[in-house]
Design a protein around this motif. Structure first.
Motif, PDB file in Angstrom:
ATOM      1  N   GLY A 253     -24.716   0.381  -9.518  1.00 16.87           N
ATOM      2  CA  GLY A 253     -24.313   0.226  -8.128  1.00 16.87           C
ATOM      3  C   GLY A 253     -23.072  -0.620  -7.891  1.00 16.87           C
ATOM      4  N   ALA A 254     -22.562  -1.294  -8.918  1.00 22.39           N
ATOM      5  CA  ALA A 254     -21.359  -2.107  -8.713  1.00 22.39           C
ATOM      6  C   ALA A 254     -20.157  -1.192  -8.534  1.00 22.39           C
ATOM      7  N   TYR A 255     -19.283  -1.563  -7.598  1.00 26.34           N
ATOM      8  CA  TYR A 255     -18.095  -0.733  -7.356  1.00 26.34           C
ATOM      9  C   TYR A 255     -17.061  -0.948  -8.453  1.00 26.34           C
ATOM     10  N   PHE A 256     -16.376   0.125  -8.793  1.00 31.28           N
ATOM     11  CA  PHE A 256     -15.292   0.051  -9.775  1.00 31.28           C
ATOM     12  C   PHE A 256     -13.980   0.219  -9.014  1.00 31.28           C
ATOM     13  N   ALA A 257     -13.117  -0.791  -9.103  1.00 27.40           N
ATOM     14  CA  ALA A 257     -11.938  -0.795  -8.243  1.00 27.40           C
ATOM     15  C   ALA A 257     -10.662  -0.434  -8.995  1.00 27.40           C
ATOM     16  N   ASN A 258      -9.832   0.323  -8.362  1.00 32.16           N
ATOM     17  CA  ASN A 258      -8.500   0.688  -8.865  1.00 32.16           C
ATOM     18  C   ASN A 258      -8.490   1.107 -10.333  1.00 32.16           C
ATOM     19  N   PRO A 259      -9.412   1.959 -10.749  1.00 32.78           N
ATOM     20  CA  PRO A 259      -9.480   2.264 -12.184  1.00 32.78           C
ATOM     21  C   PRO A 259      -8.183   2.843 -12.753  1.00 32.78           C
ATOM     22  N   CYS A 260      -7.358   3.454 -11.917  1.00 32.74           N
ATOM     23  CA  CYS A 260      -6.172   4.113 -12.474  1.00 32.74           C
ATOM     24  C   CYS A 260      -5.033   3.137 -12.774  1.00 32.74           C
ATOM     25  N   PHE A 261      -5.169   1.875 -12.345  1.00 33.11           N
ATOM     26  CA  PHE A 261      -4.090   0.920 -12.602  1.00 33.11           C
ATOM     27  C   PHE A 261      -4.128   0.435 -14.048  1.00 33.11           C
ATOM     28  N   THR A 262      -3.290   1.065 -14.846  1.00 27.51           N
ATOM     29  CA  THR A 262      -3.254   0.771 -16.268  1.00 27.51           C
ATOM     30  C   THR A 262      -1.880   0.238 -16.616  1.00 27.51           C
ATOM     31  N   GLN A 263      -1.840  -0.772 -17.443  1.00 24.96           N
ATOM     32  CA  GLN A 263      -0.534  -1.268 -17.845  1.00 24.96           C
ATOM     33  C   GLN A 263      -0.136  -0.709 -19.197  1.00 24.96           C
ATOM     34  N   ILE A 264       1.029  -0.093 -19.195  1.00 22.84           N
ATOM     35  CA  ILE A 264       1.583   0.414 -20.443  1.00 22.84           C
ATOM     36  C   ILE A 264       2.643  -0.606 -20.855  1.00 22.84           C
ATOM     37  N   HIS A 265       2.459  -1.207 -21.987  1.00 23.06           N
ATOM     38  CA  HIS A 265       3.358  -2.270 -22.423  1.00 23.06           C
ATOM     39  C   HIS A 265       4.576  -1.670 -23.118  1.00 23.06           C
ATOM     40  N   PRO A 266       5.767  -2.130 -22.739  1.00 27.84           N
ATOM     41  CA  PRO A 266       6.961  -1.466 -23.275  1.00 27.84           C
ATOM     42  C   PRO A 266       7.241  -1.721 -24.755  1.00 27.84           C
ATOM     43  N   THR A 267       6.795  -2.850 -25.304  1.00 29.10           N
ATOM     44  CA  THR A 267       7.221  -3.156 -26.675  1.00 29.10           C
ATOM     45  C   THR A 267       6.055  -3.130 -27.656  1.00 29.10           C
ATOM     46  N   CYS A 268       5.752  -1.947 -28.153  1.00 20.77           N
ATOM     47  CA  CYS A 268       4.725  -1.810 -29.178  1.00 20.77           C
ATOM     48  C   CYS A 268       5.303  -1.052 -30.357  1.00 20.77           C
ATOM     49  N   ILE A 269       4.653  -1.203 -31.488  1.00 21.15           N
ATOM     50  CA  ILE A 269       5.127  -0.482 -32.670  1.00 21.15           C
ATOM     51  C   ILE A 269       4.738   0.991 -32.502  1.00 21.15           C
ATOM     52  N   PRO A 270       5.693   1.927 -32.681  1.00 20.06           N
ATOM     53  CA  PRO A 270       5.408   3.341 -32.385  1.00 20.06           C
ATOM     54  C   PRO A 270       4.326   3.947 -33.290  1.00 20.06           C
ATOM     55  N   VAL A 271       3.756   5.027 -32.809  1.00 22.17           N
ATOM     56  CA  VAL A 271       2.760   5.782 -33.570  1.00 22.17           C
ATOM     57  C   VAL A 271       3.420   6.427 -34.773  1.00 22.17           C
ATOM     58  N   THR A 272       2.738   6.438 -35.925  1.00 17.43           N
ATOM     59  CA  THR A 272       3.331   7.101 -37.090  1.00 17.43           C
ATOM     60  C   THR A 272       2.687   8.440 -37.400  1.00 17.43           C
ATOM     61  N   GLY A 273       1.414   8.612 -37.014  1.00 13.06           N
ATOM     62  CA  GLY A 273       0.794   9.902 -37.321  1.00 13.06           C
ATOM     63  C   GLY A 273      -0.620   9.973 -36.778  1.00 13.06           C
ATOM     64  N   ASP A 274      -1.323  11.065 -37.118  1.00 14.96           N
ATOM     65  CA  ASP A 274      -2.664  11.306 -36.594  1.00 14.96           C
ATOM     66  C   ASP A 274      -3.689  10.286 -37.049  1.00 14.96           C
ATOM     67  N   HIS A 275      -3.375   9.636 -38.179  1.00 15.35           N
ATOM     68  CA  HIS A 275      -4.323   8.672 -38.732  1.00 15.35           C
ATOM     69  C   HIS A 275      -4.388   7.386 -37.910  1.00 15.35           C
ATOM     70  N   GLN A 276      -3.396   7.216 -37.017  1.00 12.95           N
ATOM     71  CA  GLN A 276      -3.269   5.953 -36.297  1.00 12.95           C
ATOM     72  C   GLN A 276      -4.560   5.582 -35.571  1.00 12.95           C
ATOM     73  N   SER A 277      -5.052   4.359 -35.794  1.00 10.37           N
ATOM     74  CA  SER A 277      -6.305   3.953 -35.158  1.00 10.37           C
ATOM     75  C   SER A 277      -6.074   3.008 -33.999  1.00 10.37           C
ATOM     76  N   LYS A 278      -4.970   2.287 -34.040  1.00 12.59           N
ATOM     77  CA  LYS A 278      -4.669   1.408 -32.909  1.00 12.59           C
ATOM     78  C   LYS A 278      -3.167   1.121 -32.906  1.00 12.59           C
ATOM     79  N   LEU A 279      -2.719   0.537 -31.811  1.00 10.65           N
ATOM     80  CA  LEU A 279      -1.300   0.230 -31.708  1.00 10.65           C
ATOM     81  C   LEU A 279      -1.129  -1.280 -31.643  1.00 10.65           C
ATOM     82  N   THR A 280      -0.002  -1.724 -32.169  1.00 15.27           N
ATOM     83  CA  THR A 280       0.211  -3.159 -32.231  1.00 15.27           C
ATOM     84  C   THR A 280       1.354  -3.554 -31.312  1.00 15.27           C
TER      85      THR A 280
END
Lengths: 658, 235, 259
Positions: A253-280
């Motif tokens: 019953g708790a309300y979930f607010a503004n779920p679409c507000f997501t922050q995409i951080h500009p400076t991360c190490i790019p993806v290298t391939g399908d094996h990628q499990s997380k980004l740094t």
């Protein structure tokens, strides 16, 4: 309309007035009151410690093997505080104003002002705990500047600020464990909230080693379980970060607010391939000293250092002369995407831009250091060598990490970076007291939605987590618990505990009983792909509608065909993950619904249909100046509740960083 | 904190090792200094010395009450150092009941720092032999030949040395003992200072350098004694 | 950086639960990119095991950026594998070449019992911190941060010690299973700062007492701990702990419950 219970009176007096008038619980009664804290990151650990110090009996839960591993530990750059130690014009008002503006006018004035007010206390508290913040040679605290602001107000400990702050809070927590005021349950995951007569009275948790479900009572329940960035599969969040605790509360019953507000951080190490499990992440503080560019020439094949100055496009400096490389995260991220979409990206995948330190290594640090050492007319090699030493001290660990991951030396070759999901501004709806719409159920830190509006400024997450835990909730919870002093602990044999535990048990058995063919991981990856492509840096109605259909299908398929090996009564990481992914799938649908309904662009939410002729975000204050708090009505069915945002002090304007 | 607590925690036990170790190091200084008197018999110095300087020095030591008390201290020191070492060895190895398939080996550490018990055991065996060669006949059984220098009546420990070191096997064992001592000291000397709390980099560099010089110089001097006698440079 | 593809043989410790006997299992993995992290290679292997209907390998991990301290694999005879100053999660596959055999074991120490496969119980570290690894300051007591100037050199040293992530590699590497580098890092961090001064004596004595109770061994200064520490915490911190212990032990009349 939702009531956020913001106290009356002028903005700068609200919190002082509130503290002066809220109800208190006397020390003898505090010992009779039990509080459950779920999650032991900055918000959870600080709240658990602060409440236990006051005399409450606290039960703290984390899914990791130790509370010290919560993902707050990975925060790199720093923590903001309106100390004005640098004498550069900072003040509580300016921190408040920057946060509201940075959040693109979708945050509550009252909360944000309170955050700015207590920010200074946080630094003092952390220093007293022994947090080794960076210092000047005179022995006083040092500051750095951070994206989206024009003052130096960020306190830091090299690139490990989150770690040092969390260890401070963890130590305060362990001290309370030693004193018997906190009982710590590590490797435990909260799987439901128990509600008795409309109030949150406990949780059902699963011991992740034995697989047993356990019941815990509390006069109040605090959810400090962090953000939900892992809905995108790839994010800078830890592998275990999940939405489950918050989502269970939402389902109760708790309300979930503004779920679409997501922050995409500009400076991360790019993806290298399908094996990628997380980004740094590579800390935003690097943007103080690094210049972002792409080659002007399409299909550039030369190495970055071989490309002459005039053939580089420093697109942020070009587009935003006033803030340059220090524009807020959402602006920097979209600009990078825009360049890469235009085909100017670098690296093998062409999904990256350069972050280049050479200029400041030589001109800023090298020259200062040379003049300090009395070297007259130093050559470039000397400058580079001198600059490196200083940079090493500021960001050494980040540079090392970059080299370990990519195999390239960022002191020599510009870093390749690309935006990645980093933080979620949305979360459980809470009022001024940090209470959700369920009495007795609170949410702190990234798990709630309250302070960052549509985009969070750098170095503000640590500030909010600790503000909530150390300095806000310990006051506001008294206002609720003072009416609960007569409530005896409810035995966990109470019917509500039994039925809730049964429901949890049933769901686990259902998951284990599917015995399908596809792994949990494969569903998570597919969900992440849908979310990133259709509900990521740029969104449009058609894509979102399609995403909703795809997620619904994915949900069906998941519940028909997921394969979970092993059994319930053992350490079973796949089963833990399955429960979390099932919740992410449901959340993903809600995020898309929220993103679809918000027909404007603001902060991290960019709707392609709503942009200025220059391609900047176009807010629609007349229609969307509200918090969208969603109530779950049934499967695929949510109801929108609005909390109107009233700006008394700040005049919302189109953000401009030009 | 009680003394018993102070010396019996995991850190306290190492303090005992360090303090007794330091004491034994100081003994080595005296011992190597005194025994080096035999080199006075070398051609370069005084070929007619015939152990006179050494025997006189040994006599001085043997007749001093202070030194005789120190001698008891020395035995106690060796015993404590050895017993504590074995206790620690047993306790420390019991902290990992299941070991690794692929051992760490010397990744990140020197072999001799990981082999102090082995080196110490070799030294202990060596000591038993060494004591039975010299200390027992000199102090217990009194079977050494008498010798007189002026008014001083003493026994000819030098002659005993010359006799013992005619056997090449014994010489080899003594040299082996000295090598064990060298490795043992190379780790023990600087670790003693670390255990006693020296954390300043400058002092640690000093302790390391002094340790290196000490653990080469002292064993080399000791080893040269049987070698010189065996090769007839002395005696 | 040039990357390449490799096939590898893995020998991994499998143990169902703390009570059961474990053994090594051998697995073949194919088409592993040199750009993967070691844990991503384990993800690939686990996906393969699940699809074959087998039990995946349990291992601790969380942040995967070298800071949470959860990951804890003993790879080819070295905690966190062959790279210096690196956690398991940051170890990338370019450390290996095609055809290599990689042996992966859990941390081994009585004080770190195996829970399952490569997962061990490190709660002993939490209890050592509970014994005194903090500064007793209740929320709200603090004075302004700049009223306590701290000499930069000391602040830097305190920071270097505070960088400890509590992973336990020091224990895993130590031939005595000593946790002294972990304890010393915390003692140093707090002893070097003026804020930590009032509890300096009791802190070191209580933490050492707890360490002993947990069943860790003592320090022989082989320095293997420093060599494998992902945060490169120096053994000089252990020297500092010893100095603190001597000063505290000689100066304090309180009992600390050493056995």
């Amino acid at each position: 309309m939702l009531d956020s219970k913001i106290p009356a009176g002028p903005l700068e007096k609200k919190w002082t007035d509130y503290k002066g008038h809220c109800k208190l619980v006397n020390p003898a009664n505090k010992r009779k009151l039990e509080i459950i804290v779920v999650g032991t990151g900055l918000a959870g650990a600080s709240a658990a410690a602060a409440l236990a110090e006051q005399g409450y009996k606290v039960k703290a839960f984390c899914f990791q093997d130790s509370p010290r591993r919560a993902h707050s530990i990975a925060a790199q750059g720093g923590i903001n505080a309106a100390k004005n130690y640098q004498n550069d014009g900072d003040s509580v008002f300016r921190l408040f104003y920057d946060t509201i503006k940075g959040g693109d006018y979708r945050a509550r004035e009252g909360n944000v002002h309170r955050l700015a007010e207590v920010s200074a206390n946080i630094i003092d508290q952390c220093v007293a705990q022994g947090v080794p913040f960076a210092r000047e040679y005179g022995g006083l605290l040092n500051n750095r500047s951070f994206g989206g602001t024009q003052v130096k107000r960020t306190f830091y400990a090299a690139g490990q600020t989150g770690q040092q702050l969390l260890i401070g809070a963890y130590q305060a927590l362990e001290r309370q464990v030693a004193l018997g005021n906190v009982t710590m349950y590590s490797r435990h995951e909260m799987l439901d909230v128990v509600i008795v007569d409309g109030k949150a009275r406990g949780i059902i948790a699963r011991d992740l080693i034995s697989g047993k479900l356990e019941r815990y009572f509390g006069h109040a329940v605090l959810l400090c379980s962090g953000g939900y960035g892992n809905v995108f599969y790839l994010s800078t969040n830890a592998m275990g970060s999940n939405v489950t605790a918050a989502w269970k509360a939402h389902k109760r019953g708790a309300y979930f607010a503004n779920p679409c507000f997501t922050q995409i951080h500009p400076t991360c190490i790019p993806v290298t391939g399908d094996h990628q499990s997380k980004l740094t992440l590579m800390s935003e503080s690097l943007r103080n000293d690094g210049r972002i560019w792409v080659p002007k020439k399409k299909d550039e094949t030369r190495r970055p250092n071989e490309i002459p100055e005039e053939e580089r496009d420093y697109y942020l400096e070009r587009r935003y002369p006033a803030f340059g490389n220090l524009v807020p995260r959402d602006v920097a991220s979209r600009a990078a995407k825009e360049r890469c979409d235009a085909g100017d990206g670098v690296g093998t995948t062409k999904q990256a831009v350069y972050l280049d330190f050479r200029h400041n290594l030589i001109n800023k640090y090298g020259r200062t250091e040379a003049s300090k050492q009395g070297i007259v007319e130093p050559d470039e090699t000397t400058l580079v060598a001198l600059g490196k030493e200083v940079v090493k001290e500021e960001y050494g660990n980040l540079f090392d990490m970059y080299e370990k991951i990519t195999g390239e030396n960022p002191y020599e070759i510009p870093m390749r970076i690309y935006p990645a999901v980093h933080y979620t501004m949305g979360g459980l709806w809470v009022d001024y007291e940090l209470m959700t719409n369920i009495p007795g159920l609170y949410s702190l830190g990234e798990a709630n939605f309250s302070d960052h509006g549509a985009n969070r400024l750098g170095a503000s997450a640590l500030m909010q987590g600790l503000a909530d835990g150390y300095f806000v909730l310990p006051y506001t919870i008294g206002n609720y618990l003072s009416d609960e002093i007569a409530t005896k602990p409810i035995p966990t044999t109470h019917e509500a505990f039994t039925t809730t535990e049964n429901a949890v048990n049933e769901r686990i058995n259902k998951l284990m009983g599917i015995r399908g063919k596809q792994s949990v991981e494969s569903f998570h990856k597919r969900l992440g792909k849908i979310m990133w492509e259709r509900c990521g840096m740029a969104r449009n109605a058609q894509g979102l509608e399609q995403a909703i259909r795809e997620i619904r299908d994915l949900k069906d398929e998941f519940w028909r065909d997921v394969r979970i090996p092993g059994s319930i009564d053992e350490l079973n990481a796949e089963l833990d993950k399955a429960g979390r992914v099932a919740d992410f799938i449901e959340l993903g649908e809600l995020m898309c619904i929220d993103a679809l309904h918000r027909k404007e662009s603001c902060g991290g939410h960019f709707r392609e249909e709503h942009q200025t002729p220059e391609g900047e975000a176009l807010r629609r204050d007349d229609e969307f100046m509200y918090v969208a708090a969603w109530a779950l009505k049934g499967e695929h069915d949510w109801e929108l509740n609005k909390e109107e945002l009233k700006y008394e002090l700040v005049k919302p304007s189109q953000r401009s960083y030009k | 904190m009680k003394w018993t607590e102070f010396f019996t925690s995991s850190v306290g036990k190492k303090l005992v090792m360090a303090l007794t170790g330091l004491f034994l190091i100081s003994f080595l200084v005296v011992h190597v200094g005194l025994n080096s008197c035999i080199f006075n018999d070398l051609e370069w110095f005084d070929p007619n010395d015939n152990g006179r300087m050494f025997n006189k020095a040994a006599h001085f030591m043997g007749s001093s009450v202070v030194i005789r008390i120190m001698e008891i201290g020395l035995f106690v020191g060796i015993l404590i150092h050895a017993i504590q070492a074995y206790v620690l060895y047993v306790q420390n190895t019991s902290k990992r009941k299941i070991g690794y398939k692929v051992k760490m080996g010397t990744k990140g550490s020197t072999w001799y720092s990981k082999s102090m018990t082995l080196l110490g055991t070799l030294l202990l065996l060596f000591l038993i032999m060494h004591i039975s060669h010299f200390w027992v006949p000199s102090r217990v059984t009194g079977t050494l030949d008498p010798v007189q220098y002026g008014d001083t009546h003493t026994h000819d420990l030098f002659a005993r040395m010359v006799a013992v070191f005619q056997n090449p096997w014994i010489v080899a064992l003594y040299v082996a003992g000295c090598i064990s001592l060298g490795w043992h000291l190379l780790h023990g000397f600087q670790a003693t200072f670390r255990t006693l709390g020296v954390s300043n980099k400058k002092y640690l560099v000093m302790a390391n350098s002094a340790g290196l010089i000490f653990s080469i110089l002292v064993p080399v001097l000791f080893a040269l004694m049987p070698i010189s006698i065996y090769l007839g440079w002395i005696g | 950086m040039e990357h390449y593809i490799m096939n590898l043989t893995l020998k991994v410790w499998k143990q169902k639960n703390p009570a059961s006997n474990g053994k090594f299992e051998t697995y073949q993995v194919k088409n592993i990119s040199s750009e993967m992290s070691l844990l991503e290679m384990f993800d690939v292997l686990n996906e393969q095991l699940i699809s074959e209907g087998n039990d995946p390998i349990a291992f601790d991990h969380d942040c995967r950026e070298g800071i949470c301290g959860a990951c804890s694999m003993y790879v080819n005879g070295r905690p966190h594998g062959p790279w210096h100053g690196t956690t398991t999660c940051q170890l990338h596959m370019r450390a290996f070449k095609d055809g290599d055999t990689i042996v992966v074991e859990p941390w081994r120490a009585n004080a770190f019992p195996v829970i399952k496969d490569l997962v061990v119980d490190r709660t002993a570290f939490d209890r050592i911190i509970q014994a005194g690894g903090y500064i007793s300051v209740n929320t709200g007591n603090a004075v302004d941060g700049n009223t306590i100037p701290i000499e930069k050199e000391k602040a830097d040293k305190a920071f270097a010690a505070a960088a400890c992530i509590g992973c336990g590699a020091c224990v895993a590497a130590c031939k005595n299973s000593s946790a002294l580098l972990f304890v010393a890092a915390k003692v140093s961090h707090l002893a070097l700062l003026p804020q930590g001064d009032p509890e300096r004596r009791t802190r070191v004595l209580s933490m050492v007492a707890q360490m002993d109770k947990e069943g860790f061994g003592s320090c022989t200064f082989t320095q293997a701990c420093e060599a494998v520490c992902p945060k490169e915490i120096s053994v000089t911190n252990i020297s500092r702990l010893n100095a603190e212990y001597i000063a505290g032990g000689l100066g304090s009349d309180k009992d600390y419950g050493h056995q």
